[in-house]
Design a protein around this motif. Structure first.
Motif, PDB file in Angstrom:
ATOM      1  N   VAL A 144     -10.265 -11.623  18.461  1.00  0.00           N
ATOM      2  CA  VAL A 144      -9.663 -13.011  18.246  1.00  0.00           C
ATOM      3  C   VAL A 144      -9.165 -11.971  17.288  1.00  0.00           C
ATOM      4  N   GLU A 145      -8.758 -10.943  16.620  1.00  0.00           N
ATOM      5  CA  GLU A 145      -7.889 -10.258  16.000  1.00  0.00           C
ATOM      6  C   GLU A 145      -7.479  -9.308  16.721  1.00  0.00           C
ATOM      7  N   ALA A 146      -8.087  -8.514  17.483  1.00  0.00           N
ATOM      8  CA  ALA A 146      -7.348  -8.132  18.556  1.00  0.00           C
ATOM      9  C   ALA A 146      -6.220  -8.795  19.832  1.00  0.00           C
ATOM     10  N   LEU A 147      -6.250 -10.194  20.157  1.00  0.00           N
ATOM     11  CA  LEU A 147      -5.562 -10.652  21.360  1.00  0.00           C
ATOM     12  C   LEU A 147      -4.657 -11.292  20.311  1.00  0.00           C
ATOM     13  N   THR A 148      -4.798 -11.538  18.605  1.00  0.00           N
ATOM     14  CA  THR A 148      -3.843 -11.936  17.701  1.00  0.00           C
ATOM     15  C   THR A 148      -2.816 -10.841  17.516  1.00  0.00           C
ATOM     16  N   GLY A 149      -3.048  -9.625  17.697  1.00  0.00           N
ATOM     17  CA  GLY A 149      -2.226  -8.623  16.787  1.00  0.00           C
ATOM     18  C   GLY A 149      -1.170  -8.568  18.903  1.00  0.00           C
ATOM     19  N   LEU A 150      -2.361  -8.425  19.386  1.00  0.00           N
ATOM     20  CA  LEU A 150      -1.210  -7.867  20.958  1.00  0.00           C
ATOM     21  C   LEU A 150      -0.334  -9.366  20.770  1.00  0.00           C
ATOM     22  N   THR A 151      -0.570 -10.555  20.949  1.00  0.00           N
ATOM     23  CA  THR A 151       0.736 -11.598  20.899  1.00  0.00           C
ATOM     24  C   THR A 151       0.969 -11.735  19.925  1.00  0.00           C
ATOM     25  N   GLY A 152       1.362 -10.594  19.144  1.00  0.00           N
ATOM     26  CA  GLY A 152       2.417 -10.474  18.489  1.00  0.00           C
ATOM     27  C   GLY A 152       3.477  -9.189  18.692  1.00  0.00           C
TER      28      GLY A 152
END
Length: 240
Positions: A144-152
């Motif tokens: 989830v942290e990785a996806l959150t970073g990618l999203t931004g």
């Protein structure tokens, strides 16, 4: 820099008389002055398979019918009722019509086609909700942290199949795989849709995950710091 918001209410409805009636009432309840209620089906002929939806479209001037094959551009702002859709269909709709969607209600093509989206979005459940009692496997907090970073960090107007966006996504997924962190392709696609990814990018993300889980290493330029996974773990633990 490129944060995406999904700020409209969502619902999922069962395909039975109770679910259909509740879906229509829910969409009408989210209409504002001058809105159009849009009914989406994959093909134009699909509408004739459901007399209740066909009557809704043909008897009301402020109800429009669009198809996935014919284009997903909304001709007006308002709620959208997607009939017999899957996650790929939602991605395409949001890509072309995201800013015009006031509320989104989806009747799934089949339950498993939408389960990850339902688990991620937590929509209102209309009609028979028994299908959603077994959620998609929960994503690892580091994922989830990785996806959150990618999203931004990626530009969501671009494809993740090439360029900087591909390098960022693939680098992150390979790092997660190399660190032994489990990744679920369907759950990650559902998360991406719930967090503003659109078009084919959510399904491309899922395909990268399937390929990498299967042993493939897509080519990319390394875009990450050596302590990338350690930082994700600290963020997931709330220590950074």
């Amino acid at each position: 820099m490129f944060e995406r918001d999904v700020n409209y209410p969502a619902a999922v409805a069962s395909y039975d008389d109770e679910g259909l009636s509740a879906a229509i009432d829910w969409c009408v309840g989210h209409m504002a002055e001058g809105d159009t209620l849009t009914v989406w089906t994959s093909l134009k002929s699909n509408l004739s398979n459901c007399p209740q939806l066909e009557r809704l479209v043909t008897r009301h001037r402020n109800v429009d019918h669009i198809t996935g094959r014919g284009g997903t551009h909304l001709r007006g702002t308002g709620p959208v009722l997607m009939a017999w859709a899957d996650m790929d269909d939602i991605g395409e709709l949001v890509r072309f019509a995201g800013r015009r969607i006031r509320a989104l209600c989806v009747i799934p093509a089949y339950d498993d086609a939408l389960r990850p989206w339902v688990s991620a979005v937590r929509p209102a459940v209309l009609g028979d909700g028994s299908a959603w009692e077994d959620p998609t496997p929960v994503l690892d907090p580091v994922v989830v942290e990785a996806l959150t970073g990618l999203t931004g960090s990626i530009n969501h107007n671009n494809t993740i199949s090439a360029g900087f966006e591909k390098d960022m996504v693939v680098s992150s997924l390979l790092a997660l795989r190399d660190a032994g962190i489990p990744m679920d392709d369907a759950a990650m696609q559902g998360w991406a849709l719930a967090n503003g990814w659109s078009g084919e990018n959510p399904q491309r993300l899922a395909k990268y995950v399937r390929d990498i889980n299967g042993g493939t290493r897509p080519r990319c330029r390394q875009m990450l710091r050596e302590d990338y996974i350690d930082r994700l773990r600290r963020r997931a633990a709330g220590t950074e």
